[in-house]
Enzyme design. Structure first.
Site: not given
Ligand code: NAD
Ligand code: 3PG
Length: 527
Positions: A150, A169, A230, A259, A279, A281
């Site tokens: 992301i 990172d 998160r 949540e 939530h 995203g």
């Molecule tokens: N809001 C939503 O609905 C939504 C949707 C999708 C994902 N997410 C969340 O977004 C986050 C990122 O998702 P992603 O798919 O990009 O994951 P990803 O695994 O591709 O990327 C996460 C990055 O965080 C880095 N990282 C890990 N620990 C770290 C630390 N202590 N300090 C700095 N960097 C660190 C990792 O090296 C990695 O590059 C996750 O927590 C996921 O659950 C939220």
């Molecule tokens: O980690 C995720 O994929 C997001 O937080 C999305 O969560 P949701 O599927 O409950 O929308």
């Protein structure tokens, strides 16, 4: 027919896939107690972030084979408890990447231009053009915490909007950050220099309250922070305080420590400098179809006995290599099962050698598959890809992995050697074409046989008459031979005989076979 419980809202595309192989019950909004009560009936559970899959639920799930998270974060699943119970946990690592990155972008822009308040104001009958003076993001510095999927997508979009990019990172290289146009820096510097800070890291014990009062105090008074990753990564009370005190300019949050966000959360009283979404995203039509299909396909595969491509608790399985490795996983499992029966059950040492082209592949899943096969005689269906390594460790099995790319009898082959109560034995196998498995050596004697359900292996002197005698012994016990092959290194030396049988070998036959002159050893094998 297996049963799947879907306990959060999932796109119909996923339900349709599951319905091809299972009875699907969609039952959302269940309490933890209700889940504990009904979960024993189900073979699979499909969730989003709404269901907390606790240890109690996992322990009650005696038929559960897989938990599918239609999204990325699995922090709502007790993954160690699932692993212990041999339950595969899968997610959809990429299905909602774009949706989440775009939501972070939307949060940054709507916060900068006061879109939520301006919208509420107009809908409330007002026309307050002077109240909503915004700021531009162009030429501002965006600090990205977590440059994964992301974070990287957001970097590209922000760069296109003329933003300067910093990233923190610790797990990515400077080269990767450079490619994305980001300057890789320490968190402290990122907090100090950024106009916008956006979080894209997982929630782990290390990231819990990573952004606390002390870290927030490093931000510029004009800076804003976005959390679409998160809840719990930011200390919410400290954030509310920092905005109220004018220490920072604002925040936009999509995720919360608890949540749904609690009614008395201090975030609710911050006022207009905070944008809060529930939530959302991953909530785009496209992302929901993507994650539902991705996870439903994996649940379907696991229910059909196939490996999953995005298991978070199977070591070393990566989605891009799983398709190529699939036949070798099957081969490793078959050879593991075979060598454990030759070595006599209580195996305390296993060497797995990847040969030829296979040697350049990741070995971990192949080793896990071999262990699954090795332990299957003892543990039957209780052992699987998830718990095979733990079970082997607990039994004190020493596992050694080796590679030899120079062995090129087949494109890729696998050589297993195990030491058990009946001594040390070796087997080699290869995959012919796309998926045809062959046993290509037994105790270093070359053969070329397809594994079958019932088999007989002998070690004997290569001399006239022995094959006929074995054939008539089997005949006298009414066992039909499907195929037979002898492997030898030199004429009239030692040899192995491999027989595929249509029927299981009855009790007592092995003792009779061992009486045949020239037979040194005989093993029944059931695969
Ligand atoms: N809001 C939503 O609905 C939504 C949707 C999708 C994902 N997410 C969340 O977004 C986050 C990122 O998702 P992603 O798919 O990009 O994951 P990803 O695994 O591709 O990327 C996460 C990055 O965080 C880095 N990282 C890990 N620990 C770290 C630390 N202590 N300090 C700095 N960097 C660190 C990792 O090296 C990695 O590059 C996750 O927590 C996921 O659950 C939220
Ligand atoms: O980690 C995720 O994929 C997001 O937080 C999305 O969560 P949701 O599927 O409950 O929308």
């Amino acid at each position: 027919m297996p049963k799947v419980l879907v306990s959060d809202p999932i796109d119909q595309a996923g339900i349709d896939i599951l319905s091809q192989v299972a009875q699907v019950d969609v039952n959302t909004g269940l309490s933890a107690e209700e889940l504990v009560r009904i979960i024993p009936d189900y073979d699979a559970l499909m969730i989003r972030s709404g269901t907390q899959v606790t240890k109690e639920i996992i322990e009650a799930g005696n038929s559960l084979k897989i938990i599918g998270r239609a999204g990325v974060g699995v922090d709502n699943v007790d993954v160690p408890a699932a692993t212990r119970k041999g339950i595969v946990v899968v997610n959809s690592p990429e299905g909602n990447t774009i949706a989440a990155a775009e939501h972070a972008l939307a949060m940054m822009l709507s916060m900068s231009r006061h879109i939520p308040e301006a919208n509420a104001s107009v809908k409330g009958g007002k026309w307050e053009r002077n109240r909503f003076l915004g700021v531009e993001v162009y030429k501002k510095t965006l600090g990205i915490v977590g440059l994964g999927k992301i974070g990287s997508h957001l970097a590209a979009a922000a760069k296109a909007m003329g933003m300067k990019l910093l990233a923190y990172d610790p797990f990515i290289s400077t080269e990767r950050a450079d490619q994305l146009g980001c300057r890789l820096v320490e968190l402290k510097l990122l907090m100090r220099e950024s106009d916008y800070i956006t979080l894209h890291i997982p929630k782990t014990p290390e990231t819990l309250h990573l952004i606390n009062a002390e870290v927030l105090s490093k931000m510029k008074p004009t800076a804003r922070i976005i959390n679409c990753a998160r809840g719990g990564i930011i200390d919410e009370a400290a954030l509310a305080e920092a905005i109220k005190e004018g220490q920072i300019a604002g925040a936009a949050l999509d995720v919360y420590e608890h949540e749904p966000l609690q009614a008395d959360s201090p975030l609710r009283t911050v006022g207009q400098n905070i944008v809060l979404t529930p939530h959302l995203g991953a909530s785009t039509a496209e992302a929901q179809v993507n994650v539902a299909i991705d996870v439903a396909e994996q649940i379907r595969d696991v229910l059909l006995g196939l490996p999953a491509r995005s298991a978070v608790n199977i070591p070393g399985i990566f989605p891009d290599s799983i398709e190529k490795l699939k036949p070798y996983l099957q081969l490793a499992e078959t050879l593991g099962n075979l060598v454990s029966q030759l070595a006599g059950g209580r195996v305390d040492y296993l060497n797995v050698q990847l040969q030829g082209e296979l040697a350049s592949n990741q070995s971990q899943p192949v080793v896990v598959a071999a262990l699954k096969g090795l332990l299957s005689q003892a543990l039957r269906e209780r052992v699987n890809y998830v718990n095979a390594s733990i079970e082997a460790k607990e039994r004190g099995i020493r596992v050694v992995e080796t590679r030899d790319a120079s062995i090129r009898d087949y494109t890729g082959s696998l050589h297993l050697s195990a030491k058990g109560t009946l001594g040390e034995h070796t087997v080699t196998g290869a995959v012919l074409g796309d998926s045809e498995i062959r046993i290509t050596s037994v105790d270093d004697f070359p053969v070329n046989v397809s594994p079958t359900h019932h088999m007989l292996f002998t070690l004997h002197r290569d001399m006239p008459g022995i094959i006929g005698k074995i054939g008539s012994q089997l005949g006298s016990f009414n066992v039909n031979i499907a195929s037979m092959q002898v492997g030898r290194k030199i004429v009239r030396g030692d040899a192995v005989m491999v027989l595929s049988l249509d029927d299981p070998l009855p009790e007592g036959i092995l003792a009779e076979i061992l009486k045949v002159p020239g037979i040194r050893d005989a093993y029944t094998v059931n695969l």
